[in-house]
Scaffold this active site. Structure first.
Site, mmCIF file in Angstrom:
data_model
loop_
_atom_site.group_PDB
_atom_site.id
_atom_site.type_symbol
_atom_site.label_atom_id
_atom_site.label_comp_id
_atom_site.label_asym_id
_atom_site.label_seq_id
_atom_site.Cartn_x
_atom_site.Cartn_y
_atom_site.Cartn_z
ATOM 1 N N ARG A 58 0.414 -1.551 -0.019
ATOM 2 C CA ARG A 58 0.268 0.679 -0.246
ATOM 3 C C ARG A 58 0.395 1.252 0.056
ATOM 4 N NH1 ARG A 58 -2.607 -3.420 3.112
ATOM 5 N NH2 ARG A 58 -4.859 -4.396 2.278
ATOM 6 N N LYS B 164 3.006 11.353 -12.427
ATOM 7 C CA LYS B 164 2.282 10.367 -12.519
ATOM 8 C C LYS B 164 2.757 8.836 -13.173
ATOM 9 C CE LYS B 164 -0.443 13.325 -15.488
ATOM 10 N NZ LYS B 164 -1.194 13.701 -16.585
ATOM 11 N N GLU C 128 10.727 18.339 -25.804
ATOM 12 C CA GLU C 128 9.963 18.449 -24.339
ATOM 13 C C GLU C 128 10.254 19.324 -23.423
ATOM 14 O OE1 GLU C 128 6.223 17.140 -23.794
ATOM 15 O OE2 GLU C 128 7.344 14.029 -24.466
ATOM 16 N N LYS D 93 8.043 22.342 -15.166
ATOM 17 C CA LYS D 93 6.623 21.902 -14.432
ATOM 18 C C LYS D 93 6.927 21.637 -13.346
ATOM 19 C CE LYS D 93 5.380 16.905 -15.181
ATOM 20 N NZ LYS D 93 5.360 15.505 -15.972
ATOM 21 N N GLU E 7 -4.653 17.521 -12.764
ATOM 22 C CA GLU E 7 -5.172 17.486 -13.528
ATOM 23 C C GLU E 7 -6.319 18.560 -14.313
ATOM 24 O OE1 GLU E 7 -2.079 15.965 -17.185
ATOM 25 O OE2 GLU E 7 -3.746 15.850 -18.274
ATOM 26 N N ARG F 80 -2.183 21.647 -15.791
ATOM 27 C CA ARG F 80 -1.101 20.156 -16.172
ATOM 28 C C ARG F 80 -1.306 20.578 -17.200
ATOM 29 N NH1 ARG F 80 0.579 16.054 -12.123
ATOM 30 N NH2 ARG F 80 2.460 15.233 -13.422
ATOM 31 N N ASN G 153 0.540 19.146 -22.481
ATOM 32 C CA ASN G 153 0.425 17.984 -23.554
ATOM 33 C C ASN G 153 0.153 19.167 -24.994
ATOM 34 O OD1 ASN G 153 -0.206 15.437 -22.396
ATOM 35 N ND2 ASN G 153 -2.278 16.457 -21.404
ATOM 36 N N HIS H 101 0.309 16.678 -28.517
ATOM 37 C CA HIS H 101 0.463 15.537 -27.651
ATOM 38 C C HIS H 101 -0.575 15.178 -27.996
ATOM 39 C CE1 HIS H 101 3.943 15.978 -25.340
ATOM 40 N NE2 HIS H 101 3.176 15.115 -24.879
ATOM 41 N N HIS I 195 0.282 11.634 -30.103
ATOM 42 C CA HIS I 195 -0.606 10.284 -30.245
ATOM 43 C C HIS I 195 -1.365 9.805 -30.852
ATOM 44 C CE1 HIS I 195 -0.748 11.258 -25.621
ATOM 45 N NE2 HIS I 195 0.797 11.463 -26.266
ATOM 46 N N HIS J 261 8.337 8.666 -29.303
ATOM 47 C CA HIS J 261 7.046 9.891 -28.686
ATOM 48 C C HIS J 261 7.919 11.248 -28.775
ATOM 49 C CE1 HIS J 261 4.556 11.680 -25.461
ATOM 50 N NE2 HIS J 261 5.581 12.426 -25.443
HETATM 51 N N1 LIG Z 1 5.238 9.822 -15.850
HETATM 52 C C1 LIG Z 1 4.861 11.015 -16.822
HETATM 53 O O1 LIG Z 1 4.444 11.788 -16.468
HETATM 54 C C2 LIG Z 1 5.399 10.750 -18.219
HETATM 55 C C3 LIG Z 1 5.595 11.559 -18.742
HETATM 56 C C4 LIG Z 1 6.482 11.216 -20.032
HETATM 57 C C5 LIG Z 1 6.797 10.417 -20.689
HETATM 58 N N2 LIG Z 1 6.021 9.579 -19.711
HETATM 59 C C6 LIG Z 1 6.391 8.081 -20.367
HETATM 60 O O2 LIG Z 1 7.858 7.875 -20.006
HETATM 61 C C7 LIG Z 1 8.393 6.637 -21.401
HETATM 62 C C8 LIG Z 1 8.904 6.636 -22.058
HETATM 63 O O3 LIG Z 1 10.689 7.398 -21.608
HETATM 64 P P1 LIG Z 1 12.126 7.858 -22.467
HETATM 65 O O4 LIG Z 1 11.641 8.089 -23.375
HETATM 66 O O5 LIG Z 1 12.376 7.306 -20.884
HETATM 67 O O6 LIG Z 1 11.754 5.788 -22.247
HETATM 68 P P2 LIG Z 1 12.574 4.706 -22.667
HETATM 69 O O7 LIG Z 1 12.596 4.456 -20.246
HETATM 70 O O8 LIG Z 1 12.106 3.614 -22.658
HETATM 71 O O9 LIG Z 1 13.571 4.964 -22.697
HETATM 72 C C9 LIG Z 1 14.266 5.399 -23.888
HETATM 73 C C10 LIG Z 1 15.602 4.218 -23.966
HETATM 74 O O10 LIG Z 1 16.814 4.893 -23.643
HETATM 75 C C11 LIG Z 1 17.966 3.520 -23.040
HETATM 76 N N3 LIG Z 1 17.961 4.317 -21.832
HETATM 77 C C12 LIG Z 1 17.844 4.653 -20.501
HETATM 78 N N4 LIG Z 1 19.038 5.780 -20.499
HETATM 79 C C13 LIG Z 1 20.134 5.474 -21.393
HETATM 80 C C14 LIG Z 1 21.227 5.562 -20.781
HETATM 81 N N5 LIG Z 1 21.802 6.896 -19.796
HETATM 82 N N6 LIG Z 1 22.382 5.170 -22.084
HETATM 83 C C15 LIG Z 1 21.732 5.166 -22.468
HETATM 84 N N7 LIG Z 1 20.730 4.945 -23.296
HETATM 85 C C16 LIG Z 1 19.287 4.478 -21.322
HETATM 86 C C17 LIG Z 1 16.189 2.770 -22.685
HETATM 87 O O11 LIG Z 1 16.767 1.322 -21.865
HETATM 88 C C18 LIG Z 1 15.477 2.353 -23.042
HETATM 89 O O12 LIG Z 1 15.456 1.278 -24.512
HETATM 90 C C19 LIG Z 1 6.942 6.608 -22.024
HETATM 91 O O13 LIG Z 1 6.225 4.930 -21.099
HETATM 92 C C20 LIG Z 1 5.408 7.358 -21.046
HETATM 93 O O14 LIG Z 1 4.814 6.884 -21.078
HETATM 94 C C21 LIG Z 1 5.760 9.703 -18.125
HETATM 95 ZN ZN LIG Z 2 5.231 14.420 -23.933
#
Ligand SMILES: NC(=O)c1ccc[n+]([C@@H]2O[C@H](COP(=O)([O-])OP(=O)(O)OC[C@H]3O[C@@H](n4cnc5c(N)ncnc54)[C@H](O)[C@@H]3O)[C@@H](O)[C@H]2O)c1
Ligand SMILES: [Zn+2]
Length: 381
Positions: A121, A143, A185, A227, A237, A241, A245, A248, A252, A265
């Site tokens: 929890r 999030k 971003e 942010k 949101e 917030r 987007n 986005h 998307h 993305h």
């Molecule tokens: N929670 C939120 O507010 C929020 C906001 C934006 C995106 N997201 C989520 O984030 C995700 C995308 O995140 P991302 O773009 O970081 O993608 P990711 O986590 O898939 O990372 C991208 C790639 O880089 C690799 N990687 C990570 N760090 C590295 C490093 N230092 N050196 C080499 N390779 C490395 C990872 O293993 C992966 O293959 C999505 O699932 C999206 O929904 C969440």
């Molecule tokens: Zn985004």
């Protein structure tokens, strides 16, 4: 040189530390580890690069760790992988007071955060983001979640970390495309609420692509500051917030229309941002020169600015599925001015179709190359 910002959420406020070499400074997290033990959740790509460094750093302050190494990829951001985290935590008898550390990009951060929100929890949660996207966006704001076969980020919780530790050195191993995707971003913050930052980005975009440490640190801190302010004002949101987007809704549609994984993305958000700018111009709010300015900066950041030609009907259909649609009405984040975004619920279909027609010249052959992993999607911020 380390910079520290605060996400102001009353009793749940927390610091974001940004700087070079922070993985070696486990003392920054010491006070969140009351019983000398943490679990580190990471993946098969990040573990060989940074796990040992973090473990050594923790050992130096007498903190032991349970590593949980997950498969890498958005396609693993699901309940099966989440269960692997719970399995390890139960097997090693992690307790209420044992913090979970997310070491990786946004996928690891989102999944680990959700595991932390739900295991026993709720256990303490620490973010160590290692992608630019995670350092400027996903690690801040609370999030967390996983994907469902019927939709991205559909299962989750708002759950704030105790601390975010962004070590800019980790960006040195990031593939160029991932770096650029994170910049989409970063540019977004300038466009929606920080015109001086947008001006600065125009001066410094090449230095960011060259991974100049001080320049990256400034961009990350300024992004996190933006942010943090938005999240402090509207954690769940209900209003402001949503401005995070920008680009986005179109983005998307591009991601899912092209099949998750073919566009990162951030790449889809970049092309989507050009579409949002174009639509803002059609609403009579910004000029053609300003649309060109936005497109120019994204282009210099090595991001795609032409969306794939899926056909207007397909776009409308895909956007109808966007979870930001409330009560059947399509709401768009648009630019009232460059540097000031608004949410607009009354966009005439005709203007929308014109934007899609004008911005979507890119046929699938112009794809920036197919990739092995799905990415992005889901609402932000
Ligand atoms: N929670 C939120 O507010 C929020 C906001 C934006 C995106 N997201 C989520 O984030 C995700 C995308 O995140 P991302 O773009 O970081 O993608 P990711 O986590 O898939 O990372 C991208 C790639 O880089 C690799 N990687 C990570 N760090 C590295 C490093 N230092 N050196 C080499 N390779 C490395 C990872 O293993 C992966 O293959 C999505 O699932 C999206 O929904 C969440
Ligand atoms: Zn985004």
């Amino acid at each position: 040189m380390m910079q520290t910002l605060t996400v102001g959420l009353g009793g749940r406020s927390y610091p974001i530390h940004i700087g070079s070499g922070l993985l070696g400074h486990a003392e920054l997290i010491q006070k969140h580890v009351p019983h000398g033990r943490v679990a580190i959740v990471t993946n098969t790509t990040v573990a060989p690069l940074y796990l040992e460094m973090l473990q050594k750093s923790l050992q130096s302050i007498a903190v032991s760790n349970v590593p949980v190494i997950l498969p890498d990829g958005e396609e693993y951001k699901n309940s099966d992988t989440l269960n692997l985290i719970y399995d390890a935590l139960l097997k090693y008898r992690c307790e209420r007071s044992t913090p979970l550390i997310a070491l990786g990009g946004g996928v690891i951060g989102d999944m680990t955060g959700y595991a932390a929100a739900t295991y026993l929890r709720g256990v303490p949660f620490i973010q160590i983001p290692t992608t630019l996207l995670a350092q400027v966006d996903s690690s801040v704001g609370g999030k967390t979640g996983i994907n469902h076969p019927l939709g991205k980020n559909m299962i989750g919780a708002f759950y704030q970390p105790q601390l975010v530790l962004a070590d800019t050195d980790t960006l040195n191993t990031l593939p160029d495309k991932e770096l650029a995707a994170g910049l989409a971003e970063v540019i977004k913050y300038g466009l929606i609420r920080d015109l001086p930052f947008l001006d600065w980005l125009e001066q410094n975009i090449e230095k960011l692509l060259a991974r100049d440490t001080a320049t990256l640190q400034f961009a990350i801190a300024r992004s996190c500051q933006n942010k943090a302010e938005v999240v402090a004002a509207d954690e769940r949101e209900s209003g402001e917030r949503a401005l995070l987007n920008l680009g986005h809704t179109f983005g998307h549609a591009i991601e899912s229309g092209m099949g998750y994984g073919n566009w990162l993305h951030g790449e889809a958000v970049a092309a989507g941002t050009v579409m949002a700018a174009d639509l803002s111009q059609r609403m009579g709010w910004i000029s053609a020169q300003e649309v060109a300015r936005i497109r120019g900066l994204l282009e210099r950041a090595k991001l795609p600015v032409v969306a794939p030609d899926l056909g207007a009907d397909k776009y409308l259909e895909l956007m109808g599925l966007d979870k930001k649609v409330e009560g059947g009405k399509m709401r768009f984040v648009l630019l009232k001015e460059v540097g000031r975004a608004v949410v607009e619920g009354n966009v005439p279909q005709q203007q929308l179709r014109q934007t899609i027609q004008a911005c979507c010249g890119g046929v699938p052959a112009e794809l920036p190359g197919s990739r092995r992993r799905p990415s992005g999607g889901g609402a932000h911020g």
